[in-house]
Design a protein around this motif. Structure first.
Motif, PDB file in Angstrom:
ATOM      1  N   ASP A 570      48.511  42.258  42.169  1.00 38.64           N
ATOM      2  CA  ASP A 570      47.062  42.054  42.146  1.00 38.64           C
ATOM      3  C   ASP A 570      46.684  40.931  41.185  1.00 38.64           C
ATOM      4  OD1 ASP A 570      44.314  42.994  42.914  1.00 38.64           O
ATOM      5  OD2 ASP A 570      44.201  43.298  40.747  1.00 38.64           O
ATOM      6  N   ASP A 571      47.311  40.891  40.027  1.00 43.02           N
ATOM      7  CA  ASP A 571      47.024  39.836  39.044  1.00 43.02           C
ATOM      8  C   ASP A 571      47.417  38.462  39.576  1.00 43.02           C
ATOM      9  OD1 ASP A 571      46.120  41.774  37.320  1.00 43.02           O
ATOM     10  OD2 ASP A 571      47.965  41.863  36.123  1.00 43.02           O
ATOM     11  N   VAL A 572      48.613  38.400  40.180  1.00 44.03           N
ATOM     12  CA  VAL A 572      49.083  37.138  40.747  1.00 44.03           C
ATOM     13  C   VAL A 572      48.148  36.681  41.863  1.00 44.03           C
ATOM     14  CG1 VAL A 572      50.937  36.070  42.095  1.00 44.03           C
ATOM     15  CG2 VAL A 572      51.495  37.472  40.110  1.00 44.03           C
ATOM     16  N   ASP A 573      47.719  37.616  42.673  1.00 46.18           N
ATOM     17  CA  ASP A 573      46.782  37.332  43.761  1.00 46.18           C
ATOM     18  C   ASP A 573      45.524  36.673  43.206  1.00 46.18           C
ATOM     19  OD1 ASP A 573      44.827  37.415  45.731  1.00 46.18           O
ATOM     20  OD2 ASP A 573      45.055  39.539  46.174  1.00 46.18           O
ATOM     21  N   ARG A 574      44.947  37.238  42.183  1.00 47.04           N
ATOM     22  CA  ARG A 574      43.704  36.707  41.628  1.00 47.04           C
ATOM     23  C   ARG A 574      43.881  35.283  41.105  1.00 47.04           C
ATOM     24  NH1 ARG A 574      39.763  40.623  40.381  1.00 47.04           N
ATOM     25  NH2 ARG A 574      40.414  42.756  40.882  1.00 47.04           N
ATOM     26  N   VAL A 575      44.982  35.045  40.421  1.00 46.95           N
ATOM     27  CA  VAL A 575      45.215  33.717  39.843  1.00 46.95           C
ATOM     28  C   VAL A 575      45.401  32.677  40.952  1.00 46.95           C
ATOM     29  CG1 VAL A 575      46.803  32.315  38.483  1.00 46.95           C
ATOM     30  CG2 VAL A 575      46.167  34.603  37.699  1.00 46.95           C
TER      31      VAL A 575
END
Length: 614
Positions: A570-575
């Protein structure tokens, strides 16, 4: 500029290959990048835009780009060796190290892997040894080859010609590598609706001979160009605007807005570019149009070029589409010979001509600014925007870029009028749309339906809703998964947006309950990892981290547990979504995000059924 060239000399074959390309280059007249009247200064760089054609010529002749060949290309085109080397190493179909002159690229992407692709890879390894190991003949895994409706697919890259086999088996591939002629897939087989009187874009598929101009004219060909010349450029642009035609490549940008901006530019030099580098996994509609109805694309580009004031157009066709390239070259030659291209189009006094450029295996070149860089002989890396291509595009000039399906729509708009086109569908979703159905469907292929047709109705055309349907990848690897309870969604820009999906490039890839979705997601992530150009950190690093996390989940080796890994994704997706420079990074997590939200990971098991490879 002064060049410091390499000391290595080219072989006779390499020199002849380069000379054949540079000596026969057509783009040296008015409006070309070497026209001294255009004021761009491009002529100072020689013909750098011929870098890809020159490299292709060397690859076709000897199978790799040696230091001697690279140096001769640089000397001939006046390009610094370091920059040329950067271009040569950017593309998957080029090699700067010796490799087998006969290679079979075997698709193991999401459209083929579970439908014979992995079995074919295993068979090729048994016959030819490990991937890439042979000195004269070898094989390698490949991303989607645009033949998803006839999986598994193979692209042959050899010094005695290129070809496609689909569906492929080990015997057919090895025989083809040994030099036997390959009959390419028939595009008519890919259009189950062929012959239907209700079609627009596919109406000539199976009806006209794609190599015969008279056959095309007998089916109404060149009526659109004739009317466009009669009503004038301004009227044509107005009709496209009224039709509310949106781009069919995935971005859905209003075509009339692009055309109006370029047509209204005071710059005397403008360009038209057709983006035929169709590389989205699961997509093959443009290939069918180019192979089965090439004159339609040539005519449509002529209409578009004259409408916006361009005197030269470039058709950038995917390197893995040899049949499409051959069909287009024949069509352009015939059109030019009969006065439909050149210095006096149909006796109107209008000037427009076309050049075909072959891509070299880089998904990122489907992004419009990366494609322009590639055409200019540079690495296919996206440019920062603004400026937008309509202001400063190819060679710094105002440029219209449209994909194949978008352009072919132009002909019916010019003939029937913008209001008639806009009367089909609603809102921004007008006209008909091509969809690429593959996977567990009874009759895979390209289907044409009016905008607003539901997903269920589309599947009924292809033989009905598949038994045991679990999920559908809508829009391609950069799209989203939808589930059977969403089959009544209208296939429009607005309708798909309401369910958090997108039409994208028209992919409808169906999976049943036996699917290992962890493996599918990992393959999608691996695709974006490999295809990232590496220019920006969010995409370069994010695509790697995403694939690593999915690999750990697939293998049951999560670090800190499943919850921690999902939070990392999820974090990678947002970035990536927020900070990547182009659409590749911005959509690299779309399918993964939707699959996680639907709980698809874990359904069907976690291990690969046909081997485990990185």
């Amino acid at each position: 500029m002064d060049l410091t060239l390499l000391a290595d000399a080219p072989t006779t074959a390499e020199r002849a290959a380069v000379d054949a390309v540079v000596g026969s280059a057509p783009g040296t007249g008015p409006g070309s990048p070497t026209d001294p009247a255009d004021g761009t200064g491009a002529a100072d760089e020689g013909r750098r835009d011929l870098l890809l054609p020159a490299f292709h010529a060397v690859m076709d002749a000897v199978g790799w780009i040696s230091r001697g060949a690279l140096s001769y290309v640089c000397e001939t085109l006046h390009v610094p060796p370091a920059e040329a080397y950067g271009v040569a190493t950017f593309y998957a179909l080029f090699s700067v190290t010796p490799r087998a002159p006969r290679i079979a690229h075997v698709c193991d992407d999401v459209g083929c892997a579970a439908f014979g692709g992995e079995d074919l890879c295993a068979a090729m390894e048994e016959r030819l040894g490990p991937e890439g190991s042979g000195e004269e003949v070898t094989w390698t895994r490949s991303p989607c080859l645009g033949l998803c409706e006839r999986a598994p697919a193979v692209f042959l890259q050899t010094t005695h010609g290129h070809g496609q086999i689909a569906p492929a088996d080990a015997d057919a591939v090895t025989h083809a590598l040994d030099g036997e002629d390959v009959a390419g897939p028939d595009p008519v087989v890919s259009t189950p609706q062929a012959g239907s009187p209700d079609l627009e874009l596919l109406s000539r598929v199976g009806v006209v001979d794609p190599g015969d101009l008279d056959s095309y004219r007998a089916a109404g060909g060149y009526a659109g160009l004739r009317r466009a010349l009669a009503v004038g450029p301004a009227r044509v642009v107005d009709e496209i605007t009224v039709a509310s035609l949106t781009g069919r490549g995935g971005a859905a940008f209003p075509t009339g807005t692009k055309w109006s901006a370029v047509a209204g530019s005071p710059d005397p030099v403008k360009y038209l570019v057709c983006n035929a580098d169709e590389s989205e996994p699961g997509t093959f509609k443009d290939r069918v149009l180019m192979e089965a109805d090439p004159f339609a694309l040539v005519e449509a580009m002529t209409v578009a070029g004259i409408a916006v004031g361009a005197r030269l157009g470039y058709l950038y066709v995917r390197g893995e589409y040899p049949a499409a390239e051959a069909a287009l070259l024949r069509a352009i030659s015939e059109a030019r010979r009969h006065g439909y291209l050149g210095d006096d189009v149909m006796g109107s006094g209008r000037v427009f001509d076309l050049e075909v450029r072959r891509g070299a295996g880089a998904y990122i070149c489907g992004e419009e600014t990366a494609l322009m860089n590639s055409l200019e002989g540079r690495r296919g890396e996206p440019r920062a925007k603004p400026p937008f291509p309509t202001v400063s595009g190819l060679f710094g000039k105002p440029t219209v870029i449209n994909n194949v399906e978008t352009l072919v729509n132009v002909l019916r708009i010019v003939e029937q009028g913008g209001p008639a086109f806009a009367s089909v569908g609603s809102g921004r979703s007008t006209g008909t749309k091509l969809f690429c159905l593959s996977g567990v469907v009874a009759r895979p292929g390209v289907y044409e339906v009016p905008m607003g047709t539901t997903l269920r109705e589309l599947l009924e055309l292809a033989g009905g809703v598949p038994v045991g349907l679990k999920a559908i990848l809508l829009g391609g690897a950069a799209g989203s998964f939808v589930t059977p309870d969403q089959l009544d969604v209208p296939l429009t820009l607005e309708g798909t947006r309401e369910i958090g999906a997108t039409l994208g490039s028209g992919v409808v890839l169906c999976f049943d309950e036996s699917t290992d979705f962890a493996a599918v997601l990992r393959r999608i992530a691996g695709f974006f990892r490999d295809e990232s150009c590496g220019q920006c950190v969010p995409c370069r690093v994010g695509t790697v981290r995403q694939e690593e996390a999915l690999a750990r989940i697939e293998r049951g080796r999560e670090i800190g547990g499943r919850t921690v890994e999902l939070q990392l994704l999820d974090d990678v997706d947002r970035v990536m979504t927020d900070a990547s420079i182009c659409g590749l990074g911005q959509t690299a997590a779309s399918a993964v995000r939707s699959a996680l939200s639907l709980g698809l990971i874990g359904s069907g098991g976690g291990a690969r059924r046909n081997g485990d490879h990185p």
